[in-house]
Design a protein around this motif. Sequence first.
Motif, PDB file in Angstrom:
ATOM      1  N   PRO A   1      -3.562   0.348   7.643  1.00  0.00           N
ATOM      2  CA  PRO A   1      -3.759   0.321   8.968  1.00  0.00           C
ATOM      3  C   PRO A   1      -5.022  -0.206   9.340  1.00  0.00           C
ATOM      4  O   PRO A   1      -5.933  -0.124   8.509  1.00  0.00           O
ATOM      5  CB  PRO A   1      -3.593   1.724   9.422  1.00  0.00           C
ATOM      6  CG  PRO A   1      -2.977   2.593   8.285  1.00  0.00           C
ATOM      7  CD  PRO A   1      -3.255   1.902   6.964  1.00  0.00           C
ATOM      8  N   ARG A   2      -5.272  -0.800  10.478  1.00  0.00           N
ATOM      9  CA  ARG A   2      -6.725  -1.423  10.922  1.00  0.00           C
ATOM     10  C   ARG A   2      -6.867  -0.872  12.196  1.00  0.00           C
ATOM     11  O   ARG A   2      -5.771  -0.391  13.069  1.00  0.00           O
ATOM     12  CB  ARG A   2      -6.167  -2.827  11.093  1.00  0.00           C
ATOM     13  CG  ARG A   2      -6.009  -3.512   9.651  1.00  0.00           C
ATOM     14  CD  ARG A   2      -5.626  -4.998   9.818  1.00  0.00           C
ATOM     15  NE  ARG A   2      -4.900  -5.330  11.004  1.00  0.00           N
ATOM     16  CZ  ARG A   2      -3.445  -5.212  10.849  1.00  0.00           C
ATOM     17  NH1 ARG A   2      -2.926  -5.028   9.730  1.00  0.00           N
ATOM     18  NH2 ARG A   2      -2.719  -5.663  11.861  1.00  0.00           N
ATOM     19  N   LEU A   3      -8.010  -0.932  12.577  1.00  0.00           N
ATOM     20  CA  LEU A   3      -8.471  -0.138  13.885  1.00  0.00           C
ATOM     21  C   LEU A   3      -9.244  -1.515  14.468  1.00  0.00           C
ATOM     22  O   LEU A   3     -10.142  -1.988  14.200  1.00  0.00           O
ATOM     23  CB  LEU A   3      -9.579   0.452  13.785  1.00  0.00           C
ATOM     24  CG  LEU A   3     -10.205   1.489  15.018  1.00  0.00           C
ATOM     25  CD1 LEU A   3      -9.268   1.860  16.076  1.00  0.00           C
ATOM     26  CD2 LEU A   3     -11.384   2.319  14.595  1.00  0.00           C
ATOM     27  N   ARG A   4      -8.530  -2.102  15.595  1.00  0.00           N
ATOM     28  CA  ARG A   4      -9.036  -3.145  16.547  1.00  0.00           C
ATOM     29  C   ARG A   4     -10.039  -2.399  17.539  1.00  0.00           C
ATOM     30  O   ARG A   4      -9.385  -1.517  18.256  1.00  0.00           O
ATOM     31  CB  ARG A   4      -8.090  -3.940  17.214  1.00  0.00           C
ATOM     32  CG  ARG A   4      -8.488  -5.217  17.969  1.00  0.00           C
ATOM     33  CD  ARG A   4      -7.573  -6.089  18.713  1.00  0.00           C
ATOM     34  NE  ARG A   4      -6.667  -6.321  17.475  1.00  0.00           N
ATOM     35  CZ  ARG A   4      -5.517  -7.012  17.809  1.00  0.00           C
ATOM     36  NH1 ARG A   4      -4.798  -6.794  18.774  1.00  0.00           N
ATOM     37  NH2 ARG A   4      -4.653  -7.434  16.517  1.00  0.00           N
TER      38      ARG A   4
ATOM     39  N   VAL B   1       0.819  -1.101  -0.175  1.00  0.00           N
ATOM     40  CA  VAL B   1      -0.055  -0.049   0.083  1.00  0.00           C
ATOM     41  C   VAL B   1       0.733   1.276   0.049  1.00  0.00           C
ATOM     42  O   VAL B   1       1.811   1.431   0.741  1.00  0.00           O
ATOM     43  CB  VAL B   1      -0.960  -0.070   1.184  1.00  0.00           C
ATOM     44  CG1 VAL B   1      -1.761   1.229   1.365  1.00  0.00           C
ATOM     45  CG2 VAL B   1      -1.645  -1.321   1.029  1.00  0.00           C
ATOM     46  N   PRO B   2       0.573   2.223  -1.030  1.00  0.00           N
ATOM     47  CA  PRO B   2       1.492   3.522  -0.849  1.00  0.00           C
ATOM     48  C   PRO B   2       1.367   4.309   0.301  1.00  0.00           C
ATOM     49  O   PRO B   2       0.367   4.224   1.058  1.00  0.00           O
ATOM     50  CB  PRO B   2       0.955   4.418  -2.211  1.00  0.00           C
ATOM     51  CG  PRO B   2       0.259   3.157  -2.914  1.00  0.00           C
ATOM     52  CD  PRO B   2      -0.405   2.205  -2.074  1.00  0.00           C
TER      53      PRO B   2
ATOM     54  N   ASP C   1      -1.207   6.493   5.215  1.00  0.00           N
ATOM     55  CA  ASP C   1      -1.426   7.598   5.887  1.00  0.00           C
ATOM     56  C   ASP C   1      -2.767   8.380   5.972  1.00  0.00           C
ATOM     57  O   ASP C   1      -3.279   8.446   7.183  1.00  0.00           O
ATOM     58  CB  ASP C   1      -0.448   8.828   5.660  1.00  0.00           C
ATOM     59  CG  ASP C   1       0.909   8.364   5.773  1.00  0.00           C
ATOM     60  OD1 ASP C   1       1.312   7.525   6.516  1.00  0.00           O
ATOM     61  OD2 ASP C   1       1.903   9.135   5.045  1.00  0.00           O
ATOM     62  N   GLN C   2      -3.546   8.473   4.717  1.00  0.00           N
ATOM     63  CA  GLN C   2      -4.962   8.732   4.912  1.00  0.00           C
ATOM     64  C   GLN C   2      -5.814   7.805   5.846  1.00  0.00           C
ATOM     65  O   GLN C   2      -6.562   8.245   6.422  1.00  0.00           O
ATOM     66  CB  GLN C   2      -5.533   9.087   3.574  1.00  0.00           C
ATOM     67  CG  GLN C   2      -6.643  10.027   3.476  1.00  0.00           C
ATOM     68  CD  GLN C   2      -6.679  11.075   3.924  1.00  0.00           C
ATOM     69  OE1 GLN C   2      -5.933  11.968   3.637  1.00  0.00           O
ATOM     70  NE2 GLN C   2      -7.392  11.405   5.089  1.00  0.00           N
ATOM     71  N   ALA C   3      -5.609   6.430   5.530  1.00  0.00           N
ATOM     72  CA  ALA C   3      -6.579   5.651   6.206  1.00  0.00           C
ATOM     73  C   ALA C   3      -6.315   5.730   7.740  1.00  0.00           C
ATOM     74  O   ALA C   3      -7.007   5.581   8.568  1.00  0.00           O
ATOM     75  CB  ALA C   3      -6.107   4.282   5.823  1.00  0.00           C
ATOM     76  N   ALA C   4      -4.876   5.968   8.176  1.00  0.00           N
ATOM     77  CA  ALA C   4      -4.554   6.064   9.711  1.00  0.00           C
ATOM     78  C   ALA C   4      -5.315   7.322  10.063  1.00  0.00           C
ATOM     79  O   ALA C   4      -5.870   7.270  11.161  1.00  0.00           O
ATOM     80  CB  ALA C   4      -3.196   6.204   9.859  1.00  0.00           C
TER      81      ALA C   4
ATOM     82  N   LEU D   1      -3.746  -0.197  14.408  1.00  0.00           N
ATOM     83  CA  LEU D   1      -2.837  -0.898  14.381  1.00  0.00           C
ATOM     84  C   LEU D   1      -1.880  -0.621  12.850  1.00  0.00           C
ATOM     85  O   LEU D   1      -2.687  -0.589  11.844  1.00  0.00           O
ATOM     86  CB  LEU D   1      -3.096  -2.472  14.107  1.00  0.00           C
ATOM     87  CG  LEU D   1      -4.043  -3.059  15.455  1.00  0.00           C
ATOM     88  CD1 LEU D   1      -4.519  -4.278  15.061  1.00  0.00           C
ATOM     89  CD2 LEU D   1      -3.059  -2.938  16.671  1.00  0.00           C
ATOM     90  N   VAL D   2      -0.565  -0.498  12.898  1.00  0.00           N
ATOM     91  CA  VAL D   2       0.055   0.117  11.563  1.00  0.00           C
ATOM     92  C   VAL D   2       1.182  -0.941  11.424  1.00  0.00           C
ATOM     93  O   VAL D   2       1.954  -1.230  12.260  1.00  0.00           O
ATOM     94  CB  VAL D   2       0.550   1.434  11.755  1.00  0.00           C
ATOM     95  CG1 VAL D   2       1.346   2.038  10.649  1.00  0.00           C
ATOM     96  CG2 VAL D   2      -0.671   2.454  12.138  1.00  0.00           C
ATOM     97  N   GLU D   3       1.296  -1.343  10.131  1.00  0.00           N
ATOM     98  CA  GLU D   3       2.500  -2.127   9.637  1.00  0.00           C
ATOM     99  C   GLU D   3       2.906  -1.502   8.224  1.00  0.00           C
ATOM    100  O   GLU D   3       1.894  -1.329   7.531  1.00  0.00           O
ATOM    101  CB  GLU D   3       1.863  -3.635   9.487  1.00  0.00           C
ATOM    102  CG  GLU D   3       1.652  -4.287  10.561  1.00  0.00           C
ATOM    103  CD  GLU D   3       1.190  -5.652  10.407  1.00  0.00           C
ATOM    104  OE1 GLU D   3       1.902  -6.401   9.623  1.00  0.00           O
ATOM    105  OE2 GLU D   3       0.191  -6.279  11.015  1.00  0.00           O
ATOM    106  N   GLU D   4       4.226  -1.447   8.231  1.00  0.00           N
ATOM    107  CA  GLU D   4       4.612  -0.704   6.966  1.00  0.00           C
ATOM    108  C   GLU D   4       4.174  -1.735   5.865  1.00  0.00           C
ATOM    109  O   GLU D   4       4.136  -2.914   5.683  1.00  0.00           O
ATOM    110  CB  GLU D   4       6.298  -0.629   6.986  1.00  0.00           C
ATOM    111  CG  GLU D   4       6.625   0.179   5.805  1.00  0.00           C
ATOM    112  CD  GLU D   4       8.238   0.170   5.897  1.00  0.00           C
ATOM    113  OE1 GLU D   4       8.839   0.440   4.791  1.00  0.00           O
ATOM    114  OE2 GLU D   4       8.619   0.368   6.886  1.00  0.00           O
TER     115      GLU D   4
END
Length: 117
Positions: free
Chosen positions: A41-44, A5-6, A11-14, A34-37
Amino acid sequence: MPGYVPFAVADQAAVFLTDLQRVLRERGLLARVLVEEGRLPRLRVINPEATTLVEVLSASPREGEWFYWWSWAAPIVEVTHVDRAADRVGRVLAVAAPHAARPARDHTGRGRVLSVP
Protein backbone atom coordinates in the motif's frame (compact mmCIF):
# COMPACT_ATOMS: atom_id res chain seq x y z
CA MET A 1 4.24 -12.38 -10.30
CA PRO A 2 7.52 -10.47 -9.74
CA GLY A 3 7.51 -8.16 -6.75
CA TYR A 4 4.39 -9.75 -5.26
CA VAL A 5 3.90 -8.74 -1.62
CA PRO A 6 2.46 -11.28 0.86
CA PHE A 7 -0.94 -10.34 2.31
CA ALA A 8 0.40 -10.21 5.88
CA VAL A 9 3.06 -7.66 4.91
CA ALA A 10 0.61 -5.58 2.86
CA ASP A 11 -1.95 -5.62 5.68
CA GLN A 12 0.61 -4.51 8.27
CA ALA A 13 1.85 -1.74 5.96
CA ALA A 14 -1.74 -0.54 5.52
CA VAL A 15 -2.18 -0.35 9.30
CA PHE A 16 0.97 1.76 9.70
CA LEU A 17 0.03 4.03 6.79
CA THR A 18 -3.48 4.50 8.17
CA ASP A 19 -1.95 5.66 11.48
CA LEU A 20 0.17 8.22 9.62
CA GLN A 21 -2.78 9.22 7.46
CA ARG A 22 -4.81 10.11 10.57
CA VAL A 23 -2.06 12.33 11.98
CA LEU A 24 -1.43 14.08 8.65
CA ARG A 25 -5.14 14.79 8.23
CA GLU A 26 -5.27 16.26 11.74
CA ARG A 27 -2.51 18.62 10.59
CA GLY A 28 -4.50 19.78 7.59
CA LEU A 29 -2.97 17.71 4.82
CA LEU A 30 -4.95 15.57 2.42
CA ALA A 31 -3.96 11.92 2.76
CA ARG A 32 -5.29 8.72 1.25
CA VAL A 33 -4.10 5.13 1.53
CA LEU A 34 -3.88 3.47 -1.90
CA VAL A 35 -4.20 -0.32 -2.00
CA GLU A 36 -3.63 -2.67 -4.93
CA GLU A 37 -3.62 -6.43 -4.57
CA GLY A 38 -0.13 -7.88 -4.56
CA ARG A 39 1.61 -4.53 -3.97
CA LEU A 40 2.61 -2.60 -0.91
CA PRO A 41 0.00 0.00 0.00
CA ARG A 42 1.02 3.62 -0.48
CA LEU A 43 -0.05 6.85 1.19
CA ARG A 44 -0.60 9.80 -1.14
CA VAL A 45 -0.25 13.09 0.72
CA ILE A 46 -1.16 16.48 -0.76
CA ASN A 47 -0.82 19.99 0.61
CA PRO A 48 -4.29 21.52 0.00
CA GLU A 49 -2.75 25.02 -0.09
CA ALA A 50 -0.50 24.03 -3.00
CA THR A 51 -1.84 20.91 -4.67
CA THR A 52 1.31 20.45 -6.74
CA LEU A 53 3.10 19.56 -3.50
CA VAL A 54 2.47 15.80 -3.39
CA GLU A 55 4.37 12.92 -1.88
CA VAL A 56 3.67 9.19 -2.04
CA LEU A 57 4.91 7.29 0.99
CA SER A 58 5.15 3.63 1.88
CA ALA A 59 5.80 1.48 4.93
CA SER A 60 7.90 -1.65 4.84
CA PRO A 61 10.35 -3.60 6.97
CA ARG A 62 14.11 -3.34 6.76
CA GLU A 63 16.22 -5.79 8.73
CA GLY A 64 13.28 -6.66 10.97
CA GLU A 65 12.24 -3.06 11.73
CA TRP A 66 9.35 -1.26 10.03
CA PHE A 67 9.97 2.19 8.53
CA TYR A 68 8.03 4.84 6.67
CA TRP A 69 9.67 5.51 3.30
CA TRP A 70 9.85 8.46 0.91
CA SER A 71 9.00 7.86 -2.74
CA TRP A 72 12.72 8.00 -3.57
CA ALA A 73 13.32 4.93 -1.35
CA ALA A 74 14.91 6.75 1.59
CA PRO A 75 13.67 5.90 5.08
CA ILE A 76 11.77 8.64 6.90
CA VAL A 77 11.64 7.17 10.40
CA GLU A 78 10.56 4.00 12.21
CA VAL A 79 6.80 3.48 12.20
CA THR A 80 6.76 3.74 16.00
CA HIS A 81 7.44 7.48 15.58
CA VAL A 82 4.26 8.55 13.76
CA ASP A 83 4.40 12.19 14.95
CA ARG A 84 8.03 12.53 13.86
CA ALA A 85 7.13 11.10 10.43
CA ALA A 86 4.24 13.58 10.16
CA ASP A 87 6.57 16.45 11.10
CA ARG A 88 9.01 15.51 8.35
CA VAL A 89 6.32 15.00 5.72
CA GLY A 90 4.76 18.32 6.71
CA ARG A 91 8.09 20.12 6.26
CA VAL A 92 8.64 18.58 2.82
CA LEU A 93 5.15 19.57 1.68
CA ALA A 94 5.13 23.01 3.29
CA VAL A 95 4.67 26.12 1.21
CA ALA A 96 7.84 28.16 1.49
CA ALA A 97 7.41 31.47 3.28
CA PRO A 98 8.13 34.49 1.10
CA HIS A 99 11.63 35.80 1.60
CA ALA A 100 11.93 39.17 3.26
CA ALA A 101 13.26 41.87 0.99
CA ARG A 102 16.95 42.42 1.51
CA PRO A 103 18.14 45.93 2.18
CA ALA A 104 20.11 47.62 -0.56
CA ARG A 105 23.89 47.43 -0.12
CA ASP A 106 26.57 49.83 -1.18
CA HIS A 107 29.24 48.96 -3.72
CA THR A 108 31.82 48.19 -1.02
CA GLY A 109 29.90 45.11 0.08
CA ARG A 110 30.07 46.19 3.72
CA GLY A 111 26.33 45.95 4.09
CA ARG A 112 25.56 49.63 4.52
CA VAL A 113 22.13 50.61 3.33
CA LEU A 114 22.19 53.13 0.52
CA SER A 115 20.20 56.26 1.04
CA VAL A 116 17.52 56.71 -1.55
CA PRO A 117 16.56 60.30 -2.37
